[in-house]
Design a protein around this motif. Sequence first.
Motif, PDB file in Angstrom:
ATOM      1  N   ASN A 249       0.810  -1.214   0.000  1.00  0.00           N
ATOM      2  CA  ASN A 249       0.000   0.000   0.000  1.00  0.00           C
ATOM      3  C   ASN A 249       0.847   1.269   0.000  1.00  0.00           C
ATOM      4  O   ASN A 249       0.608   2.208   0.749  1.00  0.00           O
ATOM      5  CB  ASN A 249      -0.974  -0.021   1.188  1.00  0.00           C
ATOM      6  N   VAL A 250       1.859   1.270  -0.864  1.00  0.00           N
ATOM      7  CA  VAL A 250       2.687   2.467  -1.036  1.00  0.00           C
ATOM      8  C   VAL A 250       1.981   3.398  -2.025  1.00  0.00           C
ATOM      9  O   VAL A 250       0.925   3.061  -2.548  1.00  0.00           O
ATOM     10  CB  VAL A 250       4.100   2.084  -1.526  1.00  0.00           C
ATOM     11  N   PHE A 251       2.573   4.560  -2.306  1.00  0.00           N
ATOM     12  CA  PHE A 251       1.904   5.521  -3.184  1.00  0.00           C
ATOM     13  C   PHE A 251       2.914   6.165  -4.125  1.00  0.00           C
ATOM     14  O   PHE A 251       3.946   6.660  -3.678  1.00  0.00           O
ATOM     15  CB  PHE A 251       1.213   6.599  -2.330  1.00  0.00           C
ATOM     16  N   SER A 252       2.611   6.149  -5.415  1.00  0.00           N
ATOM     17  CA  SER A 252       3.509   6.763  -6.404  1.00  0.00           C
ATOM     18  C   SER A 252       3.123   8.210  -6.660  1.00  0.00           C
ATOM     19  O   SER A 252       1.980   8.504  -7.029  1.00  0.00           O
ATOM     20  CB  SER A 252       3.451   5.994  -7.733  1.00  0.00           C
ATOM     21  N   ASP A 256       8.879   7.749 -11.004  1.00  0.00           N
ATOM     22  CA  ASP A 256      10.180   7.518 -10.359  1.00  0.00           C
ATOM     23  C   ASP A 256      10.163   7.687  -8.856  1.00  0.00           C
ATOM     24  O   ASP A 256      11.153   7.396  -8.195  1.00  0.00           O
ATOM     25  CB  ASP A 256      11.226   8.521 -10.902  1.00  0.00           C
ATOM     26  N   VAL A 257       9.077   8.231  -8.305  1.00  0.00           N
ATOM     27  CA  VAL A 257       9.058   8.565  -6.869  1.00  0.00           C
ATOM     28  C   VAL A 257       7.951   7.797  -6.155  1.00  0.00           C
ATOM     29  O   VAL A 257       6.778   7.896  -6.517  1.00  0.00           O
ATOM     30  CB  VAL A 257       8.844  10.087  -6.652  1.00  0.00           C
ATOM     31  N   VAL A 258       8.349   7.045  -5.130  1.00  0.00           N
ATOM     32  CA  VAL A 258       7.393   6.247  -4.359  1.00  0.00           C
ATOM     33  C   VAL A 258       7.465   6.669  -2.896  1.00  0.00           C
ATOM     34  O   VAL A 258       8.552   6.770  -2.319  1.00  0.00           O
ATOM     35  CB  VAL A 258       7.717   4.736  -4.477  1.00  0.00           C
ATOM     36  N   VAL A 259       6.298   6.926  -2.298  1.00  0.00           N
ATOM     37  CA  VAL A 259       6.245   7.191  -0.859  1.00  0.00           C
ATOM     38  C   VAL A 259       6.006   5.849  -0.169  1.00  0.00           C
ATOM     39  O   VAL A 259       5.091   5.103  -0.536  1.00  0.00           O
ATOM     40  CB  VAL A 259       5.105   8.168  -0.487  1.00  0.00           C
ATOM     41  N   GLU A 279      10.620   8.057  -0.823  1.00  0.00           N
ATOM     42  CA  GLU A 279      10.372   9.025   0.250  1.00  0.00           C
ATOM     43  C   GLU A 279       9.819   8.231   1.436  1.00  0.00           C
ATOM     44  O   GLU A 279       8.680   7.780   1.418  1.00  0.00           O
ATOM     45  CB  GLU A 279       9.361  10.082  -0.203  1.00  0.00           C
ATOM     46  N   GLU A 280      10.652   8.036   2.454  1.00  0.00           N
ATOM     47  CA  GLU A 280      10.232   7.227   3.602  1.00  0.00           C
ATOM     48  C   GLU A 280       9.591   8.115   4.670  1.00  0.00           C
ATOM     49  O   GLU A 280      10.146   9.141   5.044  1.00  0.00           O
ATOM     50  CB  GLU A 280      11.445   6.528   4.214  1.00  0.00           C
TER      51      GLU A 280
END
Length: 303
Positions: A249-252, A256-259, A279-280
């Motif tokens: 359940n991460v978010f793009s 190129d960028v994933v939270v 981005e953690e």
Amino acid sequence: MLKLNIKDEIAPLKAVVLGTAKSCGPTPAPEDAYDPKSLEHILAGTYPLEADMIREMEAFAAVFRKYGVTVFRPEVLENCNQIFSRDIAFVIENKLIIANILPDREQEVEAILHVLDKIDEKHILHPPEEVHVEGGDVMPWNDYIFIGTYSAADYAEHITARTNKKAVDWISRQFPNKNIKSFELRKSKNARENALHLDCCFQPLGKGKAILHKNGFLVEDEYEWLVEFFGPENIFEITADEMYHMFSNVFSISPDVVVSEKNFTRLNSWLRDQGFTVEEIPYAEIAKQEGLLRCSTLPLIRE
């Protein structure tokens, strides 16, 4: 006016509704839990505190600001959990679909009226009553719309069964040019086996990659279809424990960028190895309610 545009999960994000943890109310009574994971934490005395969840959501909002995304927040309703804005509505192409959610959550829709007012009303769709659908089960992916569902006879007995077969048929009629691909999800009162939504066991990413958990799917052929679609070499297969912690359940924010959650060490290293910027942020308290980053967002416009 907002010109809605969502064709996939990864194009550069321009505008989003991010839920709020403010005034989310006291710890629910066990009988009021919406999902097995919340129930587990209510009974264990580890249910998340409002202050911690506000802090986590602010960290998410800060990432959006860093990337120049316009962020809308719901109006704060007293003693109401408004964290998971993905449940109440979702966008496909230039249409916003208001979800038919659990009846006692309808006021959450009223709390985003200031956003809905910026959308041409002919672009807002209200499914008929028999159509049960939540945004966590619906993923536009270019020519496809992926939909998680549960169509067994005991649907009504599972509070975790959120999107029914009628929803799949209705969405097919609204978007006749799309290929609709539905997936039967495993529903269970055991939080370690339950796939509450499709985004609890699957997430497409940029660069042709995807996150998958095989046991979240009831039909092996449907799982294999996804493996074939993305290619086995492009898939990060998560364990049962990782699914429980919501790794998919991460978010793009862009291709190129994933939270991602800061404790998802194995996933975050893999993402970086694949060339993603990760981005953690802390989100482990919110995860106790069986929802994470994608669940907290309602994307309105991607490039």
